[in-house]
Structures are given as structure tokens and as C-alpha cells.
Motif scaffolding. Structure first.
Motif, PDB file in Angstrom:
ATOM      1  N   SER A  29       0.864  -1.178   0.000  1.00 37.29           N
ATOM      2  CA  SER A  29       0.000   0.000   0.000  1.00 37.29           C
ATOM      3  C   SER A  29       0.899   1.227   0.000  1.00 37.29           C
ATOM      4  O   SER A  29       1.856   1.295   0.762  1.00 37.29           O
ATOM      5  N   VAL A  30       0.570   2.202  -0.864  1.00 40.57           N
ATOM      6  CA  VAL A  30       1.463   3.352  -1.011  1.00 40.57           C
ATOM      7  C   VAL A  30       0.671   4.603  -1.362  1.00 40.57           C
ATOM      8  O   VAL A  30      -0.333   4.548  -2.047  1.00 40.57           O
ATOM      9  N   LYS A  31       1.148   5.746  -0.839  1.00 41.58           N
ATOM     10  CA  LYS A  31       0.498   7.042  -1.068  1.00 41.58           C
ATOM     11  C   LYS A  31       1.569   8.096  -1.263  1.00 41.58           C
ATOM     12  O   LYS A  31       2.546   8.155  -0.539  1.00 41.58           O
ATOM     13  N   THR A  32       1.353   8.950  -2.286  1.00 38.59           N
ATOM     14  CA  THR A  32       2.252  10.077  -2.515  1.00 38.59           C
ATOM     15  C   THR A  32       1.559  11.365  -2.103  1.00 38.59           C
ATOM     16  O   THR A  32       0.339  11.399  -1.937  1.00 38.59           O
ATOM     17  N   GLY A  33       2.332  12.424  -1.985  1.00 42.19           N
ATOM     18  CA  GLY A  33       1.750  13.725  -1.688  1.00 42.19           C
ATOM     19  C   GLY A  33       2.740  14.832  -1.985  1.00 42.19           C
ATOM     20  O   GLY A  33       3.952  14.653  -1.848  1.00 42.19           O
ATOM     21  N   THR A  34       2.205  15.971  -2.423  1.00 35.68           N
ATOM     22  CA  THR A  34       3.033  17.145  -2.711  1.00 35.68           C
ATOM     23  C   THR A  34       2.361  18.363  -2.098  1.00 35.68           C
ATOM     24  O   THR A  34       1.168  18.568  -2.289  1.00 35.68           O
ATOM     25  N   THR A  35       3.099  19.154  -1.346  1.00 34.94           N
ATOM     26  CA  THR A  35       2.524  20.341  -0.720  1.00 34.94           C
ATOM     27  C   THR A  35       2.458  21.503  -1.709  1.00 34.94           C
ATOM     28  O   THR A  35       3.049  21.448  -2.784  1.00 34.94           O
ATOM     29  N   ASN A  36       1.746  22.543  -1.312  1.00 35.25           N
ATOM     30  CA  ASN A  36       1.626  23.734  -2.149  1.00 35.25           C
ATOM     31  C   ASN A  36       3.009  24.280  -2.491  1.00 35.25           C
ATOM     32  O   ASN A  36       3.933  24.201  -1.690  1.00 35.25           O
ATOM     33  N   ASP A  37       3.130  24.823  -3.660  1.00 33.36           N
ATOM     34  CA  ASP A  37       4.371  25.440  -4.129  1.00 33.36           C
ATOM     35  C   ASP A  37       5.533  24.458  -4.247  1.00 33.36           C
ATOM     36  O   ASP A  37       6.687  24.869  -4.313  1.00 33.36           O
ATOM     37  N   PHE A  38       5.231  23.170  -4.246  1.00 33.57           N
ATOM     38  CA  PHE A  38       6.277  22.135  -4.387  1.00 33.57           C
ATOM     39  C   PHE A  38       7.387  22.303  -3.350  1.00 33.57           C
ATOM     40  O   PHE A  38       8.558  22.116  -3.628  1.00 33.57           O
ATOM     41  N   ARG A  39       7.002  22.621  -2.114  1.00 27.30           N
ATOM     42  CA  ARG A  39       7.993  22.739  -1.038  1.00 27.30           C
ATOM     43  C   ARG A  39       8.399  21.368  -0.507  1.00 27.30           C
ATOM     44  O   ARG A  39       9.532  21.178  -0.073  1.00 27.30           O
ATOM     45  N   ASP A  40       7.453  20.445  -0.494  1.00 26.29           N
ATOM     46  CA  ASP A  40       7.711  19.100   0.032  1.00 26.29           C
ATOM     47  C   ASP A  40       7.016  18.088  -0.864  1.00 26.29           C
ATOM     48  O   ASP A  40       5.922  18.344  -1.358  1.00 26.29           O
ATOM     49  N   ASN A  41       7.626  16.929  -1.044  1.00 23.36           N
ATOM     50  CA  ASN A  41       6.863  15.809  -1.578  1.00 23.36           C
ATOM     51  C   ASN A  41       7.265  14.536  -0.867  1.00 23.36           C
ATOM     52  O   ASN A  41       8.382  14.376  -0.405  1.00 23.36           O
TER      53      ASN A  41
END
Length: 196
Positions: A29-41
Motif C-alpha cells: 500500500s502506497v500514497k504520494t503527496g506534494t505540498t503547495n508550491d512544491f515545497r515538500d513531496n
């Protein structure tokens, strides 16, 4: 949730069939995520035995200028670590809780398959919340040979045929037919209620 996050088919549109999130012959099981303005992924993935989370970003919290997303930045790192962890491990599919059942449903309505269901899928439900109503979105509709919804004159002449169409429901419109033939001015709702 674990089953959804392990379903490679569920993420085909966004990530493709052979992304870094897919680990062959393993249920992960896997999940990705990216914060606003590409500060974190981020990419987080897990099995019953392992959990790995990876982060990509700038130490000073400045944006990465669209250079990396969860799939292009953190996922390849996560994939490399996870593949190394489980390379000699046997696949461990998720164990379904006792209060959860799996059943086949109509792929469009999510209801029990009906007489005209053509596409089906399996879904999980907490016992007692599973659909009990049979699909009624797929119905046979009488159509004149000219391709329009059947009229009394057309029916009287015997120049009709029946075809299955998907009927969509809406609190405002009541019924609307997806890809139905035209009905010469009377509403689709009236036509379907009357004879189709």
C-alpha cells in the motif's frame, strides 16, 4: 484503505502502469503527496511488516520550482528502499477484517448487478452497509427504426427495437438518459416512464 492504496489499477490514470509505486509480485500500500508550491513531496508505503516514508524538499523550505512531485521525487527513493527490504520476502496480502465483506456490484451504479448490468467490479463494505437494491440505471428502452425513442405511431407499426441505455438520476432532473436517442420533443423522463 490498505486495499485501495495497493491497487495499481486505481492509480493508472495518474501514474501509469509501471510507476515506482508498483512492486512486482508484492502487495504494498502506497500514497504520494506534494505540498503547495512544491515545497515538500512525500511517498509513504507499507506492508504488514514494513513502513517506509520518504521526503524530498529543500532544507530552507523554498519551493522546488516544479522540479519534483511525489511520484518523480520521493517515489523513486521510496521504491529503491522498499524493494531492497522485501526482495526475499513472501507476498503478504492484507487480511480482510471480519466485519468487512466483498461483493460484486454494477460498475456504474455501485448497486447489486441487475438484469442489464454489463460491467461489474468488486467492492468492500462494512457488514450491513452493502447495497441491497438491484441496479436500475441500465434499462431497456424502446427505439424506433429511425433511431429515435419510440412513439405510439412507431410502436403501432411494429417498427421498434429495444436497446439498453444507462439512465442517470438527479434530484432536479429526475431521470436523464446517457447517450439515448432523441425523443422528438417530449422529455426523456416522460418517455422512459411511459414505455421504456
Amino acid at each position: 484503505i490498505s486495499d485501495i492504496l495497493a491497487d495499481n489499477n486505481a492509480r493508472l490514470t495518474e501514474f501509469g502502469s509501471n510507476s515506482a509505486l508498483k512492486i512486482a509480485n508484492q502487495t504494498v500500500s502506497v500514497k504520494t503527496g506534494t505540498t503547495n508550491d512544491f515545497r515538500d513531496n512525500w511517498t509513504f508505503g507499507y506492508t504488514p511488516d514494513f513502513v517506509v516514508g520518504t521526503w524530498v524538499g529543500n532544507n530552507d523550505n523554498t519551493p522546488m520550482n516544479n522540479l519534483a512531485s511525489g511520484i518523480t521525487g520521493a517515489a523513486p527513493i521510496w521504491s529503491s528502499i522498499f524493494r531492497s527490504l522485501i526482495k526475499d520476502k513472501k507476498d503478504e496480502p492484507w487480511i480482510k477484517p471480519e466485519n468487512v465483506i466483498s461483493m460484486e456490484v454494477d460498475a456504474v451504479s455501485g448497486l447489486k448487478p441487475g438484469a442489464y448490468t454489463d460491467k461489474r467490479r468488486f467492492e468492500y463494505f462494512v457488514k450491513g452497509s452493502e447495497p441491497t437494491k438491484e441496479d436500475d440505471m441500465h434499462r431497456k428502452v424502446k427505439v424506433c427504426k429511425d433511431g429515435k425513442l419510440a412513439t405510439p405511431a412507431c410502436e403501432a407499426s411494429g417498427e421498434i427495437e429495444e436497446k439498453v441505455y444507462t439512465i442517470l438520476y438527479d434530484d432536479f432532473v429526475k431521470n436523464a438518459c446517457e447517450r439515448c436517442p432523441p425523443d422528438d420533443g417530449s422529455s426523456i423522463y416522460t418517455s422512459l416512464q411511459g414505455g421504456g
